[in-house]
Write a protein that holds these residues in place. Structure first.
Motif, short mmCIF file in Angstrom:
data_model
loop_
_atom_site.label_atom_id
_atom_site.label_comp_id
_atom_site.label_asym_id
_atom_site.label_seq_id
_atom_site.Cartn_x
_atom_site.Cartn_y
_atom_site.Cartn_z
N TYR A 1 2.62 1.58 2.85
CA TYR A 1 1.90 2.85 2.93
C TYR A 1 0.52 2.70 3.59
O TYR A 1 -0.23 3.66 3.67
CB TYR A 1 1.73 3.43 1.52
CG TYR A 1 3.02 3.37 0.74
CD1 TYR A 1 4.03 4.30 0.94
CD2 TYR A 1 3.25 2.32 -0.18
CE1 TYR A 1 5.23 4.22 0.25
CE2 TYR A 1 4.44 2.25 -0.87
CZ TYR A 1 5.43 3.20 -0.66
OH TYR A 1 6.62 3.10 -1.34
N GLU A 2 0.20 1.50 4.02
CA GLU A 2 -1.10 1.27 4.61
C GLU A 2 -1.09 1.61 6.09
O GLU A 2 -0.11 1.37 6.79
CB GLU A 2 -1.53 -0.19 4.38
CG GLU A 2 -1.78 -0.49 2.90
CD GLU A 2 -1.94 -1.97 2.62
OE1 GLU A 2 -1.67 -2.79 3.53
OE2 GLU A 2 -2.32 -2.32 1.49
N ALA A 3 -2.18 2.17 6.55
CA ALA A 3 -2.28 2.61 7.95
C ALA A 3 -2.23 1.42 8.90
O ALA A 3 -2.71 0.34 8.59
CB ALA A 3 -3.57 3.39 8.16
N PRO B 1 8.41 7.96 -3.69
CA PRO B 1 8.44 9.10 -2.78
C PRO B 1 7.35 8.99 -1.72
O PRO B 1 6.20 8.70 -2.02
CB PRO B 1 8.21 10.29 -3.71
CG PRO B 1 8.80 9.84 -5.01
CD PRO B 1 8.48 8.38 -5.11
N GLY B 2 7.75 9.19 -0.47
CA GLY B 2 6.86 8.96 0.66
C GLY B 2 7.31 7.76 1.46
O GLY B 2 6.93 7.60 2.62
N TYR B 3 8.15 6.90 0.83
CA TYR B 3 8.67 5.72 1.52
C TYR B 3 9.81 6.14 2.44
O TYR B 3 10.62 6.99 2.10
CB TYR B 3 9.19 4.70 0.51
CG TYR B 3 9.68 3.42 1.15
CD1 TYR B 3 8.79 2.39 1.42
CD2 TYR B 3 11.02 3.27 1.52
CE1 TYR B 3 9.23 1.22 2.02
CE2 TYR B 3 11.46 2.11 2.13
CZ TYR B 3 10.56 1.09 2.38
OH TYR B 3 10.99 -0.06 2.98
N ARG B 4 9.89 5.53 3.63
CA ARG B 4 11.00 5.75 4.54
C ARG B 4 11.85 4.50 4.61
O ARG B 4 11.37 3.42 4.96
CB ARG B 4 10.50 6.12 5.95
CG ARG B 4 11.64 6.47 6.90
CD ARG B 4 11.12 7.03 8.21
NE ARG B 4 10.35 6.03 8.95
CZ ARG B 4 10.91 5.09 9.72
NH1 ARG B 4 12.22 4.98 9.78
NH2 ARG B 4 10.15 4.24 10.38
N ASN C 1 3.85 5.62 6.32
CA ASN C 1 4.56 6.46 5.36
C ASN C 1 3.55 7.21 4.52
O ASN C 1 2.39 6.80 4.39
CB ASN C 1 5.43 5.58 4.45
CG ASN C 1 6.59 4.95 5.20
OD1 ASN C 1 7.13 5.53 6.12
ND2 ASN C 1 6.95 3.75 4.81
N ASN C 2 3.95 8.34 3.95
CA ASN C 2 3.06 9.08 3.06
C ASN C 2 2.69 8.21 1.88
O ASN C 2 3.54 7.58 1.25
CB ASN C 2 3.75 10.36 2.58
CG ASN C 2 3.99 11.32 3.73
OD1 ASN C 2 3.18 11.44 4.63
ND2 ASN C 2 5.13 12.01 3.70
N ASP C 3 1.40 8.17 1.55
CA ASP C 3 0.90 7.30 0.49
C ASP C 3 1.19 7.92 -0.88
O ASP C 3 0.77 9.02 -1.17
CB ASP C 3 -0.62 7.11 0.67
CG ASP C 3 -1.13 5.94 -0.14
OD1 ASP C 3 -0.60 5.69 -1.24
OD2 ASP C 3 -2.08 5.27 0.32
N VAL D 1 5.60 -9.75 0.64
CA VAL D 1 5.34 -8.33 0.87
C VAL D 1 4.47 -7.81 -0.26
O VAL D 1 4.83 -7.90 -1.44
CB VAL D 1 6.65 -7.52 0.94
CG1 VAL D 1 6.35 -6.04 1.20
CG2 VAL D 1 7.56 -8.08 2.03
N ARG D 2 3.31 -7.29 0.11
CA ARG D 2 2.38 -6.74 -0.88
C ARG D 2 2.83 -5.37 -1.36
O ARG D 2 3.53 -4.64 -0.66
CB ARG D 2 0.97 -6.65 -0.29
CG ARG D 2 0.35 -8.02 0.01
CD ARG D 2 -0.98 -7.91 0.75
NE ARG D 2 -0.78 -7.51 2.14
CZ ARG D 2 -1.04 -6.31 2.63
NH1 ARG D 2 -1.52 -5.35 1.84
NH2 ARG D 2 -0.84 -6.04 3.90
N GLN D 3 2.40 -5.01 -2.55
CA GLN D 3 2.86 -3.80 -3.22
C GLN D 3 2.72 -2.53 -2.38
O GLN D 3 3.66 -1.76 -2.22
CB GLN D 3 2.10 -3.63 -4.54
CG GLN D 3 2.43 -2.32 -5.28
CD GLN D 3 1.87 -2.31 -6.69
OE1 GLN D 3 1.67 -3.36 -7.30
NE2 GLN D 3 1.63 -1.13 -7.23
N TRP D 4 1.53 -2.32 -1.81
CA TRP D 4 1.25 -1.06 -1.13
C TRP D 4 1.37 -1.16 0.39
O TRP D 4 1.05 -0.22 1.11
CB TRP D 4 -0.16 -0.56 -1.51
CG TRP D 4 -0.29 -0.31 -2.97
CD1 TRP D 4 -1.00 -1.04 -3.88
CD2 TRP D 4 0.35 0.74 -3.73
NE1 TRP D 4 -0.86 -0.53 -5.14
CE2 TRP D 4 -0.04 0.57 -5.08
CE3 TRP D 4 1.19 1.80 -3.39
CZ2 TRP D 4 0.39 1.42 -6.09
CZ3 TRP D 4 1.63 2.64 -4.40
CH2 TRP D 4 1.23 2.45 -5.73
#
Length: 413
Positions: A312-314, A352-355, A3-5, A306-309
């Motif tokens: 959005y991590e690759a 925003p950036g989350y799917r 997802n967009n970071d 589930v970690r915060q980020w």
């Protein structure tokens, strides 16, 4: 696919003017007669909340958070007259919520302490009646864990800790109401379907539901399921950093029944979420299932967090996991281990950036400016959050915990 970071998002871009008089200090006398804003794929209108069942598709699955707010504020007065507030955050020993409220005689909690400098050392004590029996409760500060204080409580008699705080504690209403807790809050700051004690704040989207509305949901052929996320004090913590990368999400504890996983699978892994707490739980399930798939031969407690980020991590070279595969992995894990309930935790931030993977529609209140909850809404409806909030302000909607509600239906649903 990553997802967009969102880590470089400026929280100032998620601000709006909220006059104090628009913050609802008390709920309406009839919960289900609050206003309901309807955002339907870009179109905005409004009605009253009790019409909600008419706006939902027959055969849909609706998910509610059945947590119950506890009387988390305990006050002690020292012999000097100083008043010390001990605010319960989460169980420490025992760490399990269910066991904690049943324990007798002694327990430890992670707490926030008001007027800490006046406490210094020694135990604080107070005496009160529990079920007609005089009981003495003592509190001893025994250490620090992260930003929380560890407090050991001891009490006499055979009362459970649930009995103790019901007798001695105060229900914690949101600080932005700028008033003391009143007797009416004991009822109005709980959802009518609340069951599992543990939250220090209500899942406020659920406050609009009445038994009548729930029965109407059933009549419209909409299936209802419940899960549990215990709302922590961090829900009130504003984003103080310029970029959201500087904001740390608090850990929240969730419980989801095997039956609920089965119902999600039967509904194509799509659900209508009641409140942002249900959103965070449902979307966290997706990542927990991904963990289980990756480490299915040796699933650890780390895999159930589930970690915060994390969203959005690759994940270079990894095929994207479907929601169905993720939820089936959770189901298989529970069945293989003879478990009826998944107990897990999450720090997920949805911005925003989350799917979205599971949530298709959202029932939610109107949130504070520059809050992570407003980011979550924007992740669902995009920049239209500005239009939604402008409409609410222009049409005399009431805001925040005791305010009005919205039904958000994004494009593609």
């Amino acid at each position: 696919m990553m997802n967009n970071d969102p880590r470089n998002i400026k929280i100032s871009d998620y601000d709006y003017p909220l006059p104090d008089e628009r913050i609802a200090k008390f709920p309406l006398e009839k919960r289900d007669h609050s206003k309901l804003l309807v955002y339907n794929r870009g179109e905005i209108s409004h009605t009253q909340f009790h019409h909600l069942p008419e706006l939902l598709p027959e055969g849909a699955l609706m998910i509610f958070n059945n947590t119950r707010v506890i009387r988390a504020r305990l006050h002690f007065r020292k012999s000097t007259g100083a008043l010390i507030e001990v605010f319960l955050l989460e169980p420490h020993v025992p760490a399990d919520y269910e066991r904690m409220f049943q324990v007798q005689g002694e327990c430890e909690w992670l707490c926030l302490i008001g007027n800490m400098k006046k406490w210094k050392d020694g135990a604080l004590c107070r005496t009160f009646l529990v079920k007609g029996e005089e009981t003495t409760l003592s509190a001893e500060h025994i250490g620090t864990q992260g930003t929380s204080q560890v407090v050991r409580f001891r009490w006499d008699g055979d009362a459970s800790f649930a009995d103790v705080i019901d007798a001695a504690g105060e229900l914690p209403i949101p600080p932005y109401l700028n008033r003391d807790t009143q007797e009416s809050d004991l009822t109005t700051y709980q959802t009518v379907y609340s069951k599992i004690k543990g939250s220090v704040a209500a899942p406020t989207a659920g406050l609009h539901f009445t038994d009548s509305v729930l029965a109407d949901i059933d009549r419209h052929g909409i299936e209802r399921e419940e899960l549990t996320l215990h709302v922590g004090a961090g829900t009130f913590r504003p984003v103080k950093s310029e970029l959201i990368s500087g904001h740390d999400m608090h850990t929240e504890y969730v419980s989801v029944r095997l039956h609920t996983i089965d119902r999600l699978l039967a509904h194509g892994c799509r659900a209508i979420a009641v409140g942002t707490t249900s959103v965070r739980t449902l979307e966290s399930l997706y990542y927990i299932g991904c963990h289980i798939l990756e480490h299915q031969d040796c699933v650890t407690d780390t895999d159930l967090h589930v970690r915060q980020w994390e969203p959005y991590e690759a994940s270079e070279g990894k095929a994207e996991v479907s929601a169905e595969a993720s939820l089936r992995a959770i189901r298989n894990y529970l069945v293989e281990n003879g478990l009826e309930v998944l107990n897990a935790s999450t720090q997920i931030i949805i911005a925003p950036g989350y799917r979205y993977h599971i949530v298709s529609r959202l029932v939610t209140n109107f949130h504070q400016p520059q809050s992570t909850l407003l980011l979550l809404v924007s992740a669902l409806v995009g920049d239209d959050w500005h239009r939604i909030y402008d409409y609410a302000l222009d049409n005399d909607f009431r805001f925040l915990s005791y305010g009005d509600s919205s039904l958000l239906i994004p494009d593609g649903e």
